[in-house]
Design a protein around this motif. Structure first.
Motif, short mmCIF file in Angstrom:
data_model
loop_
_atom_site.label_atom_id
_atom_site.label_comp_id
_atom_site.label_asym_id
_atom_site.label_seq_id
_atom_site.Cartn_x
_atom_site.Cartn_y
_atom_site.Cartn_z
N ASP A 1 -9.36 -7.04 -10.72
CA ASP A 1 -8.64 -5.78 -10.87
C ASP A 1 -7.14 -6.05 -10.92
OD1 ASP A 1 -7.87 -3.08 -10.82
OD2 ASP A 1 -8.18 -2.87 -8.68
N CYS A 2 -6.45 -5.25 -11.72
CA CYS A 2 -4.98 -5.29 -11.76
C CYS A 2 -4.50 -3.94 -11.25
CB CYS A 2 -4.49 -5.56 -13.19
SG CYS A 2 -2.70 -5.69 -13.30
N GLN A 3 -4.40 -3.81 -9.94
CA GLN A 3 -4.09 -2.54 -9.30
C GLN A 3 -2.62 -2.15 -9.45
OE1 GLN A 3 -5.08 -2.94 -5.15
NE2 GLN A 3 -7.27 -2.84 -5.55
N ASP A 4 -2.41 -0.85 -9.57
CA ASP A 4 -1.07 -0.28 -9.50
C ASP A 4 -1.00 0.45 -8.16
OD1 ASP A 4 1.26 1.20 -9.62
OD2 ASP A 4 0.89 1.99 -11.63
N SER A 5 -0.30 -0.16 -7.21
CA SER A 5 -0.24 0.44 -5.87
C SER A 5 1.17 0.93 -5.53
CB SER A 5 -0.71 -0.57 -4.82
OG SER A 5 0.07 -1.75 -4.85
N ARG A 6 2.00 1.17 -6.57
CA ARG A 6 3.38 1.63 -6.33
C ARG A 6 3.42 2.94 -5.56
NH1 ARG A 6 5.51 1.72 -12.32
NH2 ARG A 6 3.35 2.33 -12.54
N GLY A 7 2.41 3.78 -5.73
CA GLY A 7 2.40 5.08 -5.05
C GLY A 7 1.69 5.05 -3.71
N ALA A 8 1.46 3.87 -3.17
CA ALA A 8 0.74 3.75 -1.91
C ALA A 8 1.43 2.73 -1.01
CB ALA A 8 -0.70 3.29 -2.17
N GLY A 9 1.12 2.80 0.27
CA GLY A 9 1.72 1.86 1.21
C GLY A 9 1.40 2.24 2.63
N THR A 10 2.24 1.78 3.55
CA THR A 10 2.06 2.12 4.96
C THR A 10 3.31 2.83 5.48
OG1 THR A 10 2.88 -0.04 5.66
CG2 THR A 10 0.49 0.20 5.44
N ILE B 1 7.05 2.28 5.69
CA ILE B 1 7.28 0.89 6.08
C ILE B 1 7.31 0.01 4.84
CG2 ILE B 1 6.33 -1.07 7.38
CD1 ILE B 1 5.03 1.08 9.24
N ASN B 2 6.34 0.20 3.98
CA ASN B 2 6.31 -0.56 2.73
C ASN B 2 5.55 0.21 1.67
OD1 ASN B 2 3.51 -0.96 3.00
ND2 ASN B 2 3.76 -2.97 3.93
N ARG B 3 5.63 -0.28 0.46
CA ARG B 3 4.84 0.32 -0.61
C ARG B 3 4.32 -0.79 -1.50
NH1 ARG B 3 7.92 2.48 -5.71
NH2 ARG B 3 9.41 0.81 -5.93
N GLY B 4 3.35 -0.44 -2.32
CA GLY B 4 2.69 -1.42 -3.17
C GLY B 4 3.53 -1.84 -4.36
N VAL B 5 2.86 -2.53 -5.26
CA VAL B 5 3.51 -3.10 -6.44
C VAL B 5 2.88 -2.54 -7.71
CG1 VAL B 5 4.13 -5.24 -5.26
CG2 VAL B 5 1.94 -5.10 -6.44
N GLN B 6 3.58 -2.70 -8.81
CA GLN B 6 3.09 -2.19 -10.09
C GLN B 6 1.83 -2.92 -10.54
OE1 GLN B 6 5.96 -2.22 -13.26
NE2 GLN B 6 4.53 -1.39 -14.74
N GLN B 7 1.80 -4.22 -10.36
CA GLN B 7 0.64 -5.01 -10.76
C GLN B 7 0.26 -5.97 -9.65
OE1 GLN B 7 1.75 -6.92 -14.46
NE2 GLN B 7 0.84 -5.26 -15.65
N GLY B 8 -0.86 -5.68 -9.03
CA GLY B 8 -1.36 -6.55 -7.97
C GLY B 8 -2.75 -7.04 -8.33
N ALA C 1 0.00 4.17 9.50
CA ALA C 1 -0.98 4.88 8.68
C ALA C 1 -0.73 4.54 7.21
CB ALA C 1 -0.86 6.39 8.89
N THR C 2 -1.73 4.76 6.41
CA THR C 2 -1.56 4.54 4.97
C THR C 2 -1.16 5.85 4.30
OG1 THR C 2 -3.89 4.96 4.53
CG2 THR C 2 -3.24 2.67 4.90
N TYR C 3 -0.57 5.74 3.13
CA TYR C 3 -0.25 6.92 2.33
C TYR C 3 -0.49 6.58 0.86
CZ TYR C 3 4.12 4.74 0.83
OH TYR C 3 5.05 3.89 0.29
N GLY C 4 -0.67 7.61 0.07
CA GLY C 4 -0.78 7.44 -1.38
C GLY C 4 -2.13 6.97 -1.87
N HIS C 5 -2.14 6.64 -3.17
CA HIS C 5 -3.37 6.22 -3.84
C HIS C 5 -3.11 5.01 -4.72
CE1 HIS C 5 -5.33 9.88 -2.50
NE2 HIS C 5 -4.27 10.54 -2.89
N VAL C 6 -4.07 4.13 -4.74
CA VAL C 6 -4.01 2.94 -5.59
C VAL C 6 -4.73 3.27 -6.90
CG1 VAL C 6 -4.78 0.55 -5.83
CG2 VAL C 6 -3.94 1.38 -3.62
N ILE C 7 -4.14 2.86 -8.00
CA ILE C 7 -4.76 3.08 -9.31
C ILE C 7 -5.44 1.78 -9.74
CG2 ILE C 7 -4.34 3.67 -11.73
CD1 ILE C 7 -1.80 5.18 -10.70
N VAL C 8 -6.73 1.89 -10.03
CA VAL C 8 -7.55 0.74 -10.38
C VAL C 8 -7.49 0.49 -11.89
CG1 VAL C 8 -9.96 -0.05 -10.49
CG2 VAL C 8 -9.11 1.12 -8.45
#
Length: 182
Positions: free
Chosen positions: A131-140, A149-156, A108-115
């Protein structure tokens, strides 16, 4: 007073406007004459049509990302219809297949991506968003154990292609993760 051709035309134009104002001012049944605002104090100009469209594209893209944050938790019976409000094929089919695959694997996913929309480019066939997404607060995460399982990155860096539907709404037709860093 000796006026040039341009000066005479301006004087006639001003005289014509003054006569029109005087004629109209007598049509009020005794109402008080009110001065018109000067052009120098006018309201800021309206945004151009392309600026309005670019804002609409950026807004549609932002709604798309927000919908992706919770796509796997949408009720199965209405998931496709809800996702179709922000995306079209091939993106819609890709997301639905990925959700089915994740459900089978208890992910499942968790968190929110910041656009952070960096640019919107309108094209003949639609629009492109960078877009330069901040997905540090999101993942699976594992939906059974709750273990992340994993989480996003500061700049994607992400690139999205959008099309405008017959209803006038912009929807994402393809979203591509370009890579980490922006």
């Amino acid at each position: 007073m000796n006026l040039s051709g341009t000066g005479r035309r301006m004087a006639r134009r001003c005289l014509g406007v003054s006569v029109a104002v005087l004629i109209c001012s007598g049509c009020g049944g005794g109402q008080e004459v009110v001065a018109l605002p000067s052009l120098t104090n006018s309201v800021a100009p309206l945004p151009s049509l392309s600026a309005v469209e670019e804002d609409a594209v950026a807004s549609a893209y932002t709604k798309f990302v927000a919908m992706l944050d919770r796509a796997d938790s949408l009720p199965a019976e209405s998931r496709k219809a809800q996702l179709a409000t922000v995306m079209v094929d091939p993106q819609l089919s890709r997301v639905l297949r990925r959700i089915d695959e994740m459900k089978r694997q208890n992910i499942a996913t968790y968190g929110h991506v910041i656009v952070h929309v960096k640019s919107v480019q309108l094209t003949e066939s639609g629009a492109t968003v960078i877009d330069c997404q901040d997905s540090r607060g999101a993942g699976t995460m594992n939906s059974v154990t709750g273990k992340k399982i994993n989480r996003g990155v500061q700049q994607g860096s992400t690139k999205a292609l959008l099309v405008k539907g017959s209803d006038g709404q912009w929807r994402v037709s393809k979203s591509i993760t370009v890579g980490e860093g922006c």
